[in-house]
Write a protein that holds these residues in place. Structure first.
Motif, PDB file in Angstrom:
ATOM      1  N   ALA A 146       0.825  -1.211   0.000  1.00 17.19           N
ATOM      2  CA  ALA A 146       0.000   0.000   0.000  1.00 17.19           C
ATOM      3  C   ALA A 146       0.859   1.261   0.000  1.00 17.19           C
ATOM      4  CB  ALA A 146      -0.933  -0.007   1.208  1.00 17.19           C
ATOM      5  N   VAL A 147       1.875   1.293   0.871  1.00 19.28           N
ATOM      6  CA  VAL A 147       2.740   2.473   0.931  1.00 19.28           C
ATOM      7  C   VAL A 147       3.533   2.626  -0.367  1.00 19.28           C
ATOM      8  CG1 VAL A 147       4.716   3.521   2.109  1.00 19.28           C
ATOM      9  CG2 VAL A 147       2.898   2.454   3.449  1.00 19.28           C
ATOM     10  N   GLY A 148       4.007   1.511  -0.909  1.00 15.27           N
ATOM     11  CA  GLY A 148       4.740   1.568  -2.175  1.00 15.27           C
ATOM     12  C   GLY A 148       3.872   2.073  -3.315  1.00 15.27           C
ATOM     13  N   THR A 149       2.604   1.608  -3.347  1.00 12.97           N
ATOM     14  CA  THR A 149       1.681   2.071  -4.389  1.00 12.97           C
ATOM     15  C   THR A 149       1.401   3.558  -4.235  1.00 12.97           C
ATOM     16  OG1 THR A 149       0.622  -0.111  -4.461  1.00 12.97           O
ATOM     17  CG2 THR A 149      -0.592   1.735  -5.411  1.00 12.97           C
ATOM     18  N   GLY A 150       1.161   3.984  -2.995  1.00 11.93           N
ATOM     19  CA  GLY A 150       0.895   5.390  -2.753  1.00 11.93           C
ATOM     20  C   GLY A 150       2.066   6.272  -3.143  1.00 11.93           C
ATOM     21  N   LEU A 151       3.281   5.831  -2.799  1.00 11.02           N
ATOM     22  CA  LEU A 151       4.468   6.605  -3.148  1.00 11.02           C
ATOM     23  C   LEU A 151       4.620   6.720  -4.660  1.00 11.02           C
ATOM     24  CD1 LEU A 151       7.005   8.067  -2.194  1.00 11.02           C
ATOM     25  CD2 LEU A 151       8.185   5.854  -2.121  1.00 11.02           C
TER      26      LEU A 151
END
Length: 206
Positions: A146-151
């Motif tokens: 999730a954090v990787g996608t958001g970044l």
């Protein structure tokens, strides 16, 4: 001695709830006053990481806090993650109204739903080290995705990611993810210590 232990656990829970309340209110107040919308979006990821790292540092440095988490145990630590079902529903609502990118809703929303349902299943079943381990691996992997996608979407300048910096959505990455991520790492430590204790006991018996 058990009575003293119970008193310490109750006191520890009160302190922890107080800290969590202050943290949540601080995030909400900062969002309400526009702090998060005034900073570069790419700073959100370091803030999320800091929210995970700080509790883990306290855990690593404080014998009392480690003892408290050990007394709480893996079942309540795992049950806490049921909140992620609600987070998933919020992601889906935002996605249905085109307020978040489809890729982010898919990865973060479905990941949280799977993690939340899995947490519920694990705590309803008889206690199992393998069950706890599988859940915490899956749950932590969800945060990484999730954090990787958001970044990645912030780097692509998708304007819909601005919703992450406002209420109520901002409470998920800057509050819920920090608590839950630290919870995962503490659970991994409890699982490691439990496995080490069993291995030591087996060696003594041999």
């Amino acid at each position: 001695m058990n009575q003293t232990g119970n008193v310490d656990k109750v006191r520890g829970t009160r302190v922890l709830l107080g800290v969590l309340a202050i943290w949540g209110l601080a995030v909400a107040a900062a969002a309400e006053t526009g702090v998060f919308t005034s900073i570069p979006p790419l700073l959100i990821a370091p803030l999320i990481a800091l929210g995970i790292i700080m509790p883990v540092i306290v855990y690593a440095m404080s014998d009392g806090f480690r003892a408290y988490i050990a007394a709480v145990g893996l079942r309540p630590l795992t049950a806490f993650h049921i909140w992620r079902i609600g987070a998933a529903l919020l992601f889906f609502w935002y996605g249905a109204h085109n307020l978040l990118p489809e890729a982010f809703v898919r990865n973060a929303g479905w990941g949280d739903l799977i993690a939340g349902v899995l947490a519920l299943v694990v705590v309803l079943l008889p206690e199992s080290r393998s069950g706890y381990l599988i859940f915490h691996i899956v749950g932590f992997a969800d945060f990484v995705v999730a954090v990787g996608t958001g970044l990645a979407l912030f780097l692509l300048n998708d304007p819909r990611m601005a919703a992450i910096q406002t209420l109520p959505m901002v409470l998920i990455p800057l509050y819920g993810v920090g608590i839950s991520g630290a919870n995962h790492l503490m659970a991994f430590d409890l699982l490691r210590r439990g496995a080490a204790s069993r291995a030591k006991g087996s060696a003594v018996e041999a």
